[in-house]
Structure formats: C-alpha cells, structure tokens
Design a protein around this motif. Sequence first.
Motif, PDB file in Angstrom:
ATOM      1  N   ALA A  47       0.823  -1.215   0.000  1.00 17.31           N
ATOM      2  CA  ALA A  47       0.000   0.000   0.000  1.00 17.31           C
ATOM      3  C   ALA A  47       0.860   1.270   0.000  1.00 17.31           C
ATOM      4  CB  ALA A  47      -0.923  -0.012   1.213  1.00 17.31           C
ATOM      5  N   TRP A  48       2.138   1.141   0.330  1.00 17.99           N
ATOM      6  CA  TRP A  48       2.999   2.318   0.462  1.00 17.99           C
ATOM      7  C   TRP A  48       4.120   2.325  -0.578  1.00 17.99           C
ATOM      8  CZ3 TRP A  48       2.026   6.162   4.131  1.00 17.99           C
ATOM      9  CH2 TRP A  48       0.985   5.872   5.024  1.00 17.99           C
ATOM     10  N   LYS A  49       4.007   1.442  -1.581  1.00 17.37           N
ATOM     11  CA  LYS A  49       5.164   1.273  -2.477  1.00 17.37           C
ATOM     12  C   LYS A  49       5.496   2.526  -3.295  1.00 17.37           C
ATOM     13  CE  LYS A  49       2.614  -0.970  -6.164  1.00 17.37           C
ATOM     14  NZ  LYS A  49       1.597  -1.959  -6.045  1.00 17.37           N
ATOM     15  N   ASN A  50       4.500   3.420  -3.468  1.00 14.70           N
ATOM     16  CA  ASN A  50       4.791   4.631  -4.252  1.00 14.70           C
ATOM     17  C   ASN A  50       5.200   5.819  -3.381  1.00 14.70           C
ATOM     18  OD1 ASN A  50       4.160   3.350  -6.665  1.00 14.70           O
ATOM     19  ND2 ASN A  50       1.966   3.692  -6.331  1.00 14.70           N
ATOM     20  N   GLU A  51       5.339   5.588  -2.101  1.00 17.30           N
ATOM     21  CA  GLU A  51       5.651   6.702  -1.190  1.00 17.30           C
ATOM     22  C   GLU A  51       7.124   6.661  -0.786  1.00 17.30           C
ATOM     23  OE1 GLU A  51       3.859   9.140  -0.214  1.00 17.30           O
ATOM     24  OE2 GLU A  51       1.887   8.481  -0.881  1.00 17.30           O
ATOM     25  N   PRO A  52       7.921   7.619  -1.224  1.00 19.76           N
ATOM     26  CA  PRO A  52       9.305   7.658  -0.730  1.00 19.76           C
ATOM     27  C   PRO A  52       9.314   7.891   0.783  1.00 19.76           C
ATOM     28  CG  PRO A  52       8.987   9.157  -2.578  1.00 19.76           C
ATOM     29  CD  PRO A  52       7.627   8.701  -2.153  1.00 19.76           C
ATOM     30  N   ILE A  53      10.041   7.058   1.495  1.00 21.98           N
ATOM     31  CA  ILE A  53      10.116   7.185   2.958  1.00 21.98           C
ATOM     32  C   ILE A  53      11.269   8.120   3.313  1.00 21.98           C
ATOM     33  CG2 ILE A  53      10.472   5.927   5.130  1.00 21.98           C
ATOM     34  CD1 ILE A  53       7.830   5.207   3.683  1.00 21.98           C
ATOM     35  N   GLU A  54      10.963   9.126   4.114  1.00 21.91           N
ATOM     36  CA  GLU A  54      12.003  10.110   4.472  1.00 21.91           C
ATOM     37  C   GLU A  54      12.493   9.970   5.897  1.00 21.91           C
ATOM     38  OE1 GLU A  54      10.320  13.997   3.417  1.00 21.91           O
ATOM     39  OE2 GLU A  54      11.934  14.003   1.936  1.00 21.91           O
ATOM     40  N   THR A  55      11.612   9.490   6.777  1.00 23.47           N
ATOM     41  CA  THR A  55      12.000   9.403   8.193  1.00 23.47           C
ATOM     42  C   THR A  55      11.509   8.083   8.780  1.00 23.47           C
ATOM     43  OG1 THR A  55       9.951  10.467   8.919  1.00 23.47           O
ATOM     44  CG2 THR A  55      11.834  11.918   8.538  1.00 23.47           C
ATOM     45  N   ILE A  56      12.265   7.579   9.741  1.00 21.32           N
ATOM     46  CA  ILE A  56      11.863   6.384  10.488  1.00 21.32           C
ATOM     47  C   ILE A  56      12.022   6.730  11.967  1.00 21.32           C
ATOM     48  CG2 ILE A  56      12.334   3.925  10.923  1.00 21.32           C
ATOM     49  CD1 ILE A  56      13.632   3.841   8.092  1.00 21.32           C
ATOM     50  N   ALA A  86      15.991   7.198   0.222  1.00 15.06           N
ATOM     51  CA  ALA A  86      16.298   8.599   0.552  1.00 15.06           C
ATOM     52  C   ALA A  86      15.949   8.939   2.002  1.00 15.06           C
ATOM     53  CB  ALA A  86      15.538   9.512  -0.395  1.00 15.06           C
ATOM     54  N   VAL A  87      16.005   7.929   2.879  1.00 15.94           N
ATOM     55  CA  VAL A  87      15.703   8.212   4.294  1.00 15.94           C
ATOM     56  C   VAL A  87      16.727   9.191   4.849  1.00 15.94           C
ATOM     57  CG1 VAL A  87      15.665   7.222   6.618  1.00 15.94           C
ATOM     58  CG2 VAL A  87      14.519   6.042   4.761  1.00 15.94           C
ATOM     59  N   LYS A  88      16.206  10.269   5.493  1.00 17.60           N
ATOM     60  CA  LYS A  88      17.113  11.306   5.993  1.00 17.60           C
ATOM     61  C   LYS A  88      17.332  11.205   7.498  1.00 17.60           C
ATOM     62  CE  LYS A  88      14.525  14.610   4.256  1.00 17.60           C
ATOM     63  NZ  LYS A  88      13.922  15.821   3.714  1.00 17.60           N
ATOM     64  N   GLU A  89      16.320  10.691   8.185  1.00 17.44           N
ATOM     65  CA  GLU A  89      16.383  10.768   9.657  1.00 17.44           C
ATOM     66  C   GLU A  89      15.864   9.458  10.245  1.00 17.44           C
ATOM     67  OE1 GLU A  89      14.799  14.449  11.915  1.00 17.44           O
ATOM     68  OE2 GLU A  89      13.297  12.885  12.264  1.00 17.44           O
ATOM     69  N   ILE A  90      16.670   8.824  11.098  1.00 19.20           N
ATOM     70  CA  ILE A  90      16.227   7.613  11.809  1.00 19.20           C
ATOM     71  C   ILE A  90      16.419   7.880  13.303  1.00 19.20           C
ATOM     72  CG2 ILE A  90      16.525   5.129  12.143  1.00 19.20           C
ATOM     73  CD1 ILE A  90      17.706   4.969   9.331  1.00 19.20           C
ATOM     74  N   THR A  91      15.308   8.030  13.994  1.00 22.22           N
ATOM     75  CA  THR A  91      15.356   8.416  15.409  1.00 22.22           C
ATOM     76  C   THR A  91      15.083   7.212  16.303  1.00 22.22           C
ATOM     77  OG1 THR A  91      14.480  10.594  14.823  1.00 22.22           O
ATOM     78  CG2 THR A  91      14.352   9.979  17.153  1.00 22.22           C
ATOM     79  N   LEU A  92      15.800   7.143  17.409  1.00 20.87           N
ATOM     80  CA  LEU A  92      15.556   6.114  18.419  1.00 20.87           C
ATOM     81  C   LEU A  92      15.298   6.820  19.751  1.00 20.87           C
ATOM     82  CD1 LEU A  92      15.881   2.899  18.951  1.00 20.87           C
ATOM     83  CD2 LEU A  92      18.046   3.558  19.988  1.00 20.87           C
ATOM     84  N   GLU A  93      14.145   6.558  20.353  1.00 13.74           N
ATOM     85  CA  GLU A  93      13.902   7.064  21.714  1.00 13.74           C
ATOM     86  C   GLU A  93      14.701   6.199  22.684  1.00 13.74           C
ATOM     87  OE1 GLU A  93       9.710   6.875  22.484  1.00 13.74           O
ATOM     88  OE2 GLU A  93       9.293   8.706  21.363  1.00 13.74           O
TER      89      GLU A  93
END
Length: 376
Positions: A47-56, A86-93
């Motif tokens: 369902a998300w294959k056309n959405e570039p993911i920028e943040t995790i 093109a993920v720019k930001e991967i945050t871990l709490e």
Amino acid sequence: MAGIYIHIPFCAKQCTYCDFHFSTTFESYRGQLLTALSTELELRADAWKNEPIETIYFGGGTPSLLTGAEIQALLSTVYLHYNASAVKEITLECNPDDCSADHLSAWKSAGVNRLSIGIQSFTDAQLAWMNRTHTGDEGLKAVERAVAAGFEQLTVDLMYGLPDLSQQAWLEQLKRVIALDVDHISAYCLTVEEKTVLASRVKSGKIHPSTADQQSEQFELLVSTLAAAGFEQYEISNFAREGKYSQHNTAYWQGKKYVAIGPSAHGFDGINRYWNVANNQLYMRQIETGVLPETIEELTNQDRFNELLMVGLRTKWGVVKAELVALITLDKGWYKKLESWKESGAVEETGTHLLLTQAGRLLADAIASDLFVIDE
Ligand code: SF4
C-alpha cells in the motif's frame, strides 16, 4: 513523502505517570514480537510502495531496550520492502540507563542518526517518585556518551509541572539542559492520566499535583529561558537551534502520511487513520495469520479540519487558511469566534495562515477546541 513509526511495546518498569502501551514482562516473547513487527512491515508495504520514505522513528515503550542487531533487522525489512533509499532521519527514543558506549555504537552502526533521550529531570528525588529507571547523573552521562559515539542529532525530553517543582528549581533544570549543548529540547507538562499510578496517588492525597497557574508560570519560564539560549520554539513543546527540527514529527504536524507499525500504533494514509490493537498477544496472533490487527477510521472533512487546527496551531507555521476552507464551508459564527480570539491577542491572521501568538500558546487547546467545527 512519508514516515514510518515503529512502536516497541516494552519497558523495563512502569513510570508512575505513563498511560502508553507497553509491557514490562516481555522477555519470553521478545523475538516473536520483533518478528511480528517485521511481518507487519511486509504486510503494509504494498500500500505504500509509491511513497518515498524520508523518516523512520522508533518510539515506545522503550526502543533502547533493542540491540543494534534487532534494530538493524527491522531497518533491513524497511529497506527491502519500501522505497527507502532517501531516508534522511532515523530516530531512536532511549532511556539514559540504556545508553552504554557499546549500545550507542551498535545503534549508530545499525543506521540510527538521531537520539531522543528521556532525561525528564536531573533531580534524583523527582526521578524516584516517577519510577524512572535512571538517575539525574545518568541523564548527563547518556548525552556525553552519545556525543562521544558520534551522534550529531540529539534531543532530550524534560518534564515540568511536577509536584513541588518550584520556579527556581525549574530554572536550575533548564540551565542544566542548556549546558548539555544539544540542538533540540522537548519539554512536556506532567498530566495526570486516568488509570495511572500517579492518578491513584493524587486521588488518595499522597501527591498534590501542580496548579494551572504554576504550570503556566513554568511554561513561560521555559519559553523565555530557551529563547534567551538561542532555541526557537517551533512547536509548543519543542525547541530547536538553527532549524534542527525533528523532521519526523514536523511531517506529522504538517498532516503528512505515515505508516505505523506495532501494537497500539496509529497511522495515517492521507485519507484514513488506523490504529493497531493495544495488546501484544492479540497483535502477534493476528499478524501471524496474515491479518492486520487494525481499526480503520475514515476521516470526514470535519475530522480533518479539526485535526489541522489542533495540530497546526501548535506549530510556528500555523494553519494554512486555504486548507481549512477547502474542507468546510465556514459560517459567520465561526468567523466571529476567530475575530474574538484575534482581538484578545491570542491569534494572528496573515494573508495565508492562522497562527497563535506567544500569549495564545498558553491557551492552545482551548482556542483549537473553540474553533472546532462540531456539526457539518
Ligand atoms: S519508559 Fe516511557 S513508555 Fe515506558 S513507562 Fe516510562 S514513560 Fe511510559
């Protein structure tokens, strides 16, 4: 453009004020749950294959209970099944006591490039009644170690409105957090949520919560002290130096889409909101049979309007007027209410946006709910 939120529903122990979804007895099914998270990522990928993911964003719960290898495995699933080049930001709490040099280095190698460290307070007595897992000193050390491990993007969480927190003591906390020299600070007012240990202690009179006036005074001190130290308040509870905003949360506040993975996680696909069951065992059972354990709510234009107001007014960007009027035909009564907030000095209207003034930020929830449209 979209983000991915992964909810890790484990905590070492229960903080007294917390009503998030987590379990403190997870070791017997830890691996099974992590496999279920990967499976859910796969189930939702089409369902998300056309959405570039920028943040995790790994939130919780306590994602810092995960090893570098466990984070790496989840990220590999993301890279395999999503458009995530093109993920720019991967945050871990993280909780400070999890931030050993070894863990930090492993998280960094796994690809995490931003840490959100839950310091909450530098005072051991406050941390003790909150039932936090760490001391004030561990909070300081966690930041030092994160810097030493090469993390350039750090944010720390603090809490105000704590019982018995004087203005002077709050100022001391703020001075200490500024001295850490991080680029981003989130500060939240303690709220007494139903069905928490804190709520029962308040009810029995063992803890006396702060008053609304004390909370307002502490909020004003927070804003003025951080402004003087060079922080921009870009959202009511979030402060950044030199534009070092949380990209993941900013996208959320701007109404962008995000995939949510894990028990109790809430996602938004641009039209519908969904939330997963808030029960680890039920979640795993359903995922194992290939069924998404979700409830879907189709948002009406009225829902979208109210959400845009509620979330957007809290940010420095405000709400785009054209987006509001595209959703709802507003009547004279609504414009009258808006006029009255403008006259009181709480809301500012530009050619394109509605914004809260600094005075209005103290009343953000009241203003948003007054301007909500209840019946279409
Ligand atoms: S660590 Fe975070 S999620 Fe876990 S109980 Fe404490 S506040 Fe809640």
